[in-house]
Design a protein around this motif. Structure first.
Motif, PDB file in Angstrom:
ATOM      1  N   SER A  17      -6.885  -6.844   2.523  1.00  0.00           N
ATOM      2  CA  SER A  17      -6.777  -5.576   2.123  1.00  0.00           C
ATOM      3  C   SER A  17      -8.278  -4.654   2.697  1.00  0.00           C
ATOM      4  CB  SER A  17      -6.768  -5.023   0.703  1.00  0.00           C
ATOM      5  OG  SER A  17      -7.792  -5.918  -0.127  1.00  0.00           O
ATOM      6  N   ASN A  18      -9.029  -5.531   2.978  1.00  0.00           N
ATOM      7  CA  ASN A  18     -10.258  -4.558   3.800  1.00  0.00           C
ATOM      8  C   ASN A  18     -10.775  -5.832   4.653  1.00  0.00           C
ATOM      9  OD1 ASN A  18     -11.682  -6.166   1.328  1.00  0.00           O
ATOM     10  ND2 ASN A  18     -13.248  -4.988   2.274  1.00  0.00           N
ATOM     11  N   SER A  19     -11.643  -5.388   5.482  1.00  0.00           N
ATOM     12  CA  SER A  19     -11.897  -6.157   6.587  1.00  0.00           C
ATOM     13  C   SER A  19     -13.307  -7.107   6.766  1.00  0.00           C
ATOM     14  CB  SER A  19     -11.833  -5.203   8.132  1.00  0.00           C
ATOM     15  OG  SER A  19     -12.982  -4.397   7.954  1.00  0.00           O
ATOM     16  N   TRP A  20     -13.825  -7.223   5.900  1.00  0.00           N
ATOM     17  CA  TRP A  20     -15.094  -8.081   5.990  1.00  0.00           C
ATOM     18  C   TRP A  20     -14.665  -9.535   6.231  1.00  0.00           C
ATOM     19  CZ3 TRP A  20     -15.014 -11.881   2.738  1.00  0.00           C
ATOM     20  CH2 TRP A  20     -14.542 -11.778   1.318  1.00  0.00           C
ATOM     21  N   SER A  21     -15.331 -10.458   6.860  1.00  0.00           N
ATOM     22  CA  SER A  21     -15.249 -11.681   6.731  1.00  0.00           C
ATOM     23  C   SER A  21     -16.600 -12.296   6.633  1.00  0.00           C
ATOM     24  CB  SER A  21     -14.681 -11.897   8.219  1.00  0.00           C
ATOM     25  OG  SER A  21     -15.887 -11.763   9.062  1.00  0.00           O
ATOM     26  N   ALA A  22     -16.397 -13.632   6.126  1.00  0.00           N
ATOM     27  CA  ALA A  22     -17.909 -14.181   5.973  1.00  0.00           C
ATOM     28  C   ALA A  22     -18.342 -14.392   7.161  1.00  0.00           C
ATOM     29  CB  ALA A  22     -17.569 -15.574   5.180  1.00  0.00           C
ATOM     30  N   ASN A  82      -9.474  -0.548   1.098  1.00  0.00           N
ATOM     31  CA  ASN A  82      -8.760  -1.154  -0.137  1.00  0.00           C
ATOM     32  C   ASN A  82      -9.152  -2.387  -0.753  1.00  0.00           C
ATOM     33  OD1 ASN A  82      -6.577  -1.133  -2.059  1.00  0.00           O
ATOM     34  ND2 ASN A  82      -5.253  -2.108  -0.717  1.00  0.00           N
ATOM     35  N   GLY A  83     -10.586  -2.391  -0.656  1.00  0.00           N
ATOM     36  CA  GLY A  83     -11.350  -3.389  -1.387  1.00  0.00           C
ATOM     37  C   GLY A  83     -12.323  -3.023  -2.509  1.00  0.00           C
ATOM     38  N   TRP A  84     -12.792  -3.853  -3.138  1.00  0.00           N
ATOM     39  CA  TRP A  84     -13.843  -3.569  -4.253  1.00  0.00           C
ATOM     40  C   TRP A  84     -15.160  -3.845  -3.801  1.00  0.00           C
ATOM     41  CZ3 TRP A  84     -11.535  -4.812  -9.533  1.00  0.00           C
ATOM     42  CH2 TRP A  84     -10.396  -4.063  -9.825  1.00  0.00           C
ATOM     43  N   ALA A 104       0.912  -1.226   0.110  1.00  0.00           N
ATOM     44  CA  ALA A 104      -0.136   0.008   0.123  1.00  0.00           C
ATOM     45  C   ALA A 104       0.819   1.208  -0.100  1.00  0.00           C
ATOM     46  CB  ALA A 104      -0.899  -0.101   1.052  1.00  0.00           C
ATOM     47  N   ASP A 105       2.093   1.120   0.260  1.00  0.00           N
ATOM     48  CA  ASP A 105       2.948   2.373   0.239  1.00  0.00           C
ATOM     49  C   ASP A 105       4.169   1.909  -0.742  1.00  0.00           C
ATOM     50  OD1 ASP A 105       4.586   0.834   1.667  1.00  0.00           O
ATOM     51  OD2 ASP A 105       4.164   1.779   3.565  1.00  0.00           O
ATOM     52  N   LEU A 135     -14.466  -7.707  -3.091  1.00  0.00           N
ATOM     53  CA  LEU A 135     -13.077  -8.418  -3.668  1.00  0.00           C
ATOM     54  C   LEU A 135     -12.117  -7.965  -2.511  1.00  0.00           C
ATOM     55  CD1 LEU A 135     -11.635  -9.215  -7.015  1.00  0.00           C
ATOM     56  CD2 LEU A 135     -10.581  -7.858  -5.564  1.00  0.00           C
ATOM     57  N   ARG A 136     -11.128  -8.734  -1.913  1.00  0.00           N
ATOM     58  CA  ARG A 136     -10.006  -8.312  -1.509  1.00  0.00           C
ATOM     59  C   ARG A 136      -8.752  -9.145  -1.640  1.00  0.00           C
ATOM     60  NH1 ARG A 136     -11.524 -10.237   4.736  1.00  0.00           N
ATOM     61  NH2 ARG A 136     -11.451 -12.422   4.608  1.00  0.00           N
ATOM     62  N   VAL A 137      -7.681  -8.534  -1.343  1.00  0.00           N
ATOM     63  CA  VAL A 137      -6.448  -9.488  -1.470  1.00  0.00           C
ATOM     64  C   VAL A 137      -5.486  -9.219  -0.548  1.00  0.00           C
ATOM     65  CG1 VAL A 137      -5.578  -7.378  -2.687  1.00  0.00           C
ATOM     66  CG2 VAL A 137      -4.768  -9.431  -3.382  1.00  0.00           C
ATOM     67  N   ARG A 138      -4.824 -10.140  -0.302  1.00  0.00           N
ATOM     68  CA  ARG A 138      -3.525 -10.202   0.868  1.00  0.00           C
ATOM     69  C   ARG A 138      -2.340 -10.709   0.245  1.00  0.00           C
ATOM     70  NH1 ARG A 138      -5.295 -14.700   5.109  1.00  0.00           N
ATOM     71  NH2 ARG A 138      -5.055 -16.381   3.981  1.00  0.00           N
TER      72      ARG A 138
END
Lengths: 161, 106
Positions: free
Chosen positions: A127-132, A144-146, A63-64, A110-113
């Motif tokens: 990259s963002n904090s949701w979880s199922a 940082n998610g879509w 991210a930086d 959508l997220r990525v790590r």
């Protein structure tokens, strides 16, 4: 006796070093991948797509501006909001982009790590904090998610004869 | 009973794989087409004959004469409906002429 203590100390240091290394990715937020838009700019946000459309997600390793060392792989998840479950779960991708389609109308995230290539269970934060498990939080988490809103493609080229 | 002529309204199908049917919307030119507009379910086709719909009694087209806004949308198997693609200000004339009179034989 002193020699023995030295070995014990060395062993402890080595263990601590290993343990610390394994936690680096999880603790180092700056290593979280950063999703990009089609112009290559950092972007978290909303995408409007239609069913069956080819969608390309791409990201930078961080991210930086930490230099890229090349020993990471990436996990990508896409969650269906309506079904509250992960529908795409790609692991250990050795690339900085992912192409996919979403065949059904709905709302997705959508997220990525990043993960170590040689230890793919040692990963950065997502990259963002949701979880199922906790469902999606609507505000304040889409750093940082879509969000992907998928609609049905309308007819086109309409006319009269 | 008079019959009206042919006027074909056509479109390119949605790219969605699970489209079940298309809806055709009709409004007088003064009214915008939206999901509350009168419509007919056309099935999974890419054209309809508006004249035939008038002959079948589709109310907005019966005795229609003037400019109309036409719309078409796609519905999938789950009941989701796409945006409505609109063709504005289409001139329609489904009023048959008065039949001839004064018939005779000489």
């Amino acid at each position: 006796m002193i020699k023995k203590w030295k070995y014990v100390l060395l062993a402890l240091v080595a263990f601590a070093q290993t343990y610390t290394n394994e936690l680096v990715l999880a603790q180092e937020s700056s290593i979280v991948p950063n999703l990009l838009n089609s112009q290559g700019w950092f972007e978290g946000g909303t995408k409007y797509k239609v069913t069956g459309e080819n969608i390309k997600a791409s990201w930078t390793p961080h991210a930086d501006n930490i230099p890229w060392e090349g020993n990471y792989v990436f996990d990508v998840q896409i969650l269906s909001y309506e079904r509250d479950e992960v529908i795409i779960d790609e692991r250990a991708l050795n690339q900085l982009e992912y192409n996919f389609t979403l065949p059904r109308v709905g709302h997705y995230v959508l997220r990525v790590r990043a993960c170590y290539a040689n230890n793919t269970t040692d990963c950065s934060e997502w990259s963002n904090s949701w979880s199922a498990e906790n469902s999606i939080e609507f505000s304040g988490t889409m750093v940082n998610g879509w969000w992907i809103f998928v609609w049905l493609d309308a007819p086109s080229d309409i006319g009269i004869r | 009973m008079a019959r009206v002529g042919t006027k074909v309204f056509f479109w390119t199908e949605s790219s969605a794989a699970d489209v079940e049917e298309y809806r055709v919307y009709v409004e007088p030119e003064a009214n915008p087409v939206n999901y509350s507009s009168p419509y007919i379910s056309a099935g999974k086709v890419t054209e309809v004959d508006l004249g035939e719909l008038a002959n079948q009694g589709f109310a907005p087209l019966v005795d229609a004469e003037g400019d109309f806004n036409l719309g078409v949308s796609a519905l999938d198997t789950a009941g989701n409906e796409s945006d409505i693609a609109v063709k504005p200000s289409v001139p329609l004339d489904f009023v048959a002429p008065v039949p001839p009179t004064g018939l005779g034989v000489r």
